[in-house]
Design an enzyme around this catalytic site. Structure first.
Site, short mmCIF file in Angstrom:
data_model
loop_
_atom_site.label_atom_id
_atom_site.label_comp_id
_atom_site.label_asym_id
_atom_site.label_seq_id
_atom_site.Cartn_x
_atom_site.Cartn_y
_atom_site.Cartn_z
N HIS A 58 0.85 -1.23 0.13
CA HIS A 58 0.15 -0.04 -0.08
C HIS A 58 0.91 1.17 0.02
CE1 HIS A 58 -3.50 -2.43 1.86
NE2 HIS A 58 -3.48 -2.61 0.38
N ARG A 96 -3.63 -27.98 1.60
CA ARG A 96 -2.73 -27.14 2.45
C ARG A 96 -2.88 -25.72 2.13
NH1 ARG A 96 3.39 -25.47 1.60
NH2 ARG A 96 3.53 -24.70 3.61
N HIS A 140 2.85 -18.25 7.03
CA HIS A 140 3.34 -18.18 5.64
C HIS A 140 3.61 -16.70 5.05
CE1 HIS A 140 2.77 -20.82 1.51
NE2 HIS A 140 3.73 -19.21 1.47
N GLU A 185 8.82 -21.94 4.30
CA GLU A 185 9.78 -21.27 3.58
C GLU A 185 10.54 -20.23 4.41
OE1 GLU A 185 9.16 -20.32 -0.43
OE2 GLU A 185 8.70 -22.41 -0.69
N ASN A 325 9.61 -27.98 0.21
CA ASN A 325 9.10 -27.36 -1.11
C ASN A 325 10.32 -27.30 -2.27
OD1 ASN A 325 7.01 -26.64 0.71
ND2 ASN A 325 7.24 -24.34 0.42
N TYR A 327 11.08 -26.71 -6.50
CA TYR A 327 10.44 -26.41 -7.88
C TYR A 327 11.60 -26.67 -8.91
CZ TYR A 327 6.90 -23.89 -5.56
OH TYR A 327 5.63 -23.73 -4.85
N GLU A 395 5.20 -28.52 -1.44
CA GLU A 395 5.09 -27.57 -2.66
C GLU A 395 5.78 -27.85 -3.62
OE1 GLU A 395 5.58 -23.25 -2.33
OE2 GLU A 395 4.48 -23.30 -0.51
#
Ligand SMILES: *[C@@H]1O[C@H](CO)[C@@H](O)[C@H](O)[C@H]1NC(C)=O
Ligand SMILES: *[C@@H]1O[C@H](CO)[C@@H](O)[C@H](O)[C@H]1NC(C)=O
Ligand SMILES: *[C@@H]1O[C@H](CO)[C@@H](O)[C@H](O)[C@H]1NC(C)=O
Length: 490
Positions: A58, A96, A140, A185, A325, A327, A395
């Protein structure tokens, strides 16, 4: 072992990919994930106070690539029935999601906001009515602004703030929640927030405040786990751990120096958290290198806050599974140690050159290349270094600009196949797999430009209409058959 062979064309050449044809165990968890800030919207409704992410965006729209914000996001705060309906379509056993700290405790600590609690109670009830188990992340990234104003994660009191919030979560929801992650994470909080500074509060203090953050996260996680163990476990019978993220690291060559470089990178990225929890203390190589470089910089103590013996004992063993997690992967090559620098940096600390080969398939995110086979060595490394824990992939997912959903199918199938391979060939105990993400959502500093969803979300419609993608249909078939090919063997 029999394999079903799938041939496909990559660039110039024929390449071959074998997909595992063994059915997943009947109790294997198939899940999909989101997080509160990325999907809920309703940023100031029903007594919720702002998080650090709310205020950062913001105050500075250009923090986000497309100048967007998460004020509405997927509007999940008003779409419990729709969200559970699409989960049911996928046939997942678990959802989750995370709890918004400022929705439950608008002052960060203290008084509970009943309206916020009601949202999660209703969500959990709707899930359970539809045969879906909640898998809840306590923190999170959406730290209460009010706690940031008091120093946030680098205030030692953060340990108690997190633990008090965790206790409220166990008390409020624990009768119905059997899987918990205290953190998602933490590396993104500490390295993203205080190391490289690409996430709020965007402080660049590589290997300095970054390590203070690591130290507090470890103690907060451990305290929250002990609270569960002491006060709730006997009644609630759940499992509590955390979700740690890392790249896989592939040695550039089979030379001893490169093998060591890949190992060292894993200890710095994953082990700095995991070793303390699963073995005890920071990894030796991390402690030694940081202490030596700190001394060479003229400091009288290591930049990595030392764990006392009682802290080591308190943190060791605070897990009921290993949440991972993952990727993508990175190549690690040995190099000569760079001289110490002022200010110190992570590259020098780790002493490893990293890169990704150009022939690895790209995605829409730099550094997230498609290399499912690399998960095998990572999972074996976790098995070998952390005493063969039960692992839940918390993840894994494929980003795009909304296109290339066929590559998402390829990615998810590839990861699942390699996971099934190491379960069978190496006895790695993988208990579950979670796709990031159930639906397109607010992808942090990337805003809405990166899409990971099994469901597409129409962010131009006030309804935020969810539409299943072919990858969602694919995952539905996997959860139904527990099989990645047309005909599986048990
Ligand atoms: C706003 O965010 C951008 C991108 O992270 C950054 O470069 C800029 O310095 C920030 N502006 C302020 C006033 O913090
Ligand atoms: C280390 O040096 C700092 C000042 O740079 C000092 O405040 C601190 O007490 C010293 N610590 C020890 C253990 O000597
Ligand atoms: C939104 O949903 C309502 C109720 O289902 C429907 O009447 C309306 O046409 C939808 N609007 C858009 C823009 O899709």
């Amino acid at each position: 072992m029999r394999y079903f062979l799938l041939f496909f064309l990559v660039g110039c050449c024929f390449s071959e990919e074998s997909i595992n044809n063994h059915r997943f165990p009947s109790d294997f968890i198939f899940a999909a994930a989101t997080s509160a800030y990325q999907v809920e919207g309703a940023w100031n409704e029903d007594g919720k106070s702002p998080s650090l992410w709310d205020t950062t965006i913001h105050n500075n729209a250009s923090f986000i690539e497309d100048l967007s914000n998460a004020d509405i996001a997927c509007d999940s705060y008003h779409k419990i029935k729709e969200d559970v309906a699409i989960l049911k379509t996928l046939g997942v056993s678990h959802y989750r999601f995370s709890l918004s700290w400022t929705r439950i405790l608008p002052n960060g600590i203290g008084k509970v906001n009943e309206a916020g609690v009601a949202y999660y109670k209703n969500l959990i009830k709707e899930l359970k009515d539809n045969g879906i188990e909640p898998f809840v992340t306590i923190f999170h990234w959406d730290l209460p602004q009010i706690l940031f104003d008091m120093g946030g994660v680098i205030n030692p009191s953060f340990v108690d703030w997190h633990a008090e919030f965790a206790r409220e979560c166990f008390r409020l929801f624990g009768d119905d929640v059997k899987l918990w992650a205290t953190f998602n994470e933490p590396q993104q909080v500490c390295t993203g927030g205080y190391g490289y500074g690409y996430f709020p509060p965007a402080i660049k203090s590589e290997v300095q405040l970054e390590y203070v953050c690591v130290y507090h996260v470890l103690k907060a996680h451990a305290k929250s786990w002990h609270i569960y163990d002491d006060e709730f476990r006997s009644k609630q019978n759940g499992r509590v751990s955390l979700a740690l993220d890392t790249s896989a690291f592939i040695p550039a060559t089979e030379s001893a120096a490169d093998l060591e470089a890949a190992d060292r990178m894993l200890h710095f990225m994953l082990g700095i958290y995991a070793n303390a929890i699963y073995v005890g203390d920071y990894p030796e190589v991390v402690k030694t290198r940081v202490a030596a470089r700190s001394a060479a910089e003229g400091r009288n103590q290591s930049r990595l806050p030392e764990l006392t013996q009682s802290e080591i004992d308190y943190i060791r063993g605070t897990h009921d599974f290993f949440g991972l997690n993952v990727y993508s992967a990175t190549v690690a090559a040995a190099m000569d140690d760079p001289p110490v620098s002022d200010p110190p940096n992570k590259w020098g600390e780790q002493g490893v050159n990293t890169y990704q080969p150009t022939d690895w398939e790209e995605t829409s995110i730099d550094g997230t290349k498609v290399v499912p086979w690399t998960v095998q060595s990572l999972l074996i490394w976790i098995k070998d270094n952390y005493n063969n824990p039960g692992i839940i992939i918390t993840e894994n997912g494929y980003p795009s600009k909304g296109d290339k959903d066929d590559r998402r199918v390829h990615y998810i199938r590839g990861y699942l196949s390699n996971i099934r391979d190491v379960m069978i060939d190496h006895g790695v105990k993988v208990l579950g797999y979670t796709v990031w993400s159930l639906m397109d959502n607010f992808e942090w500093a990337s805003g809405y430009t990166q899409k990971f969803g099994l469901f597409e979300v129409d962010f131009n419609s006030p309804n935020r209409t969810r539409t299943i993608r072919p990858s969602g249909e694919f995952y539905k078939k996997v959860t139904e058959t527990r099989c990645l090919v047309d005909n599986c063997v048990d």
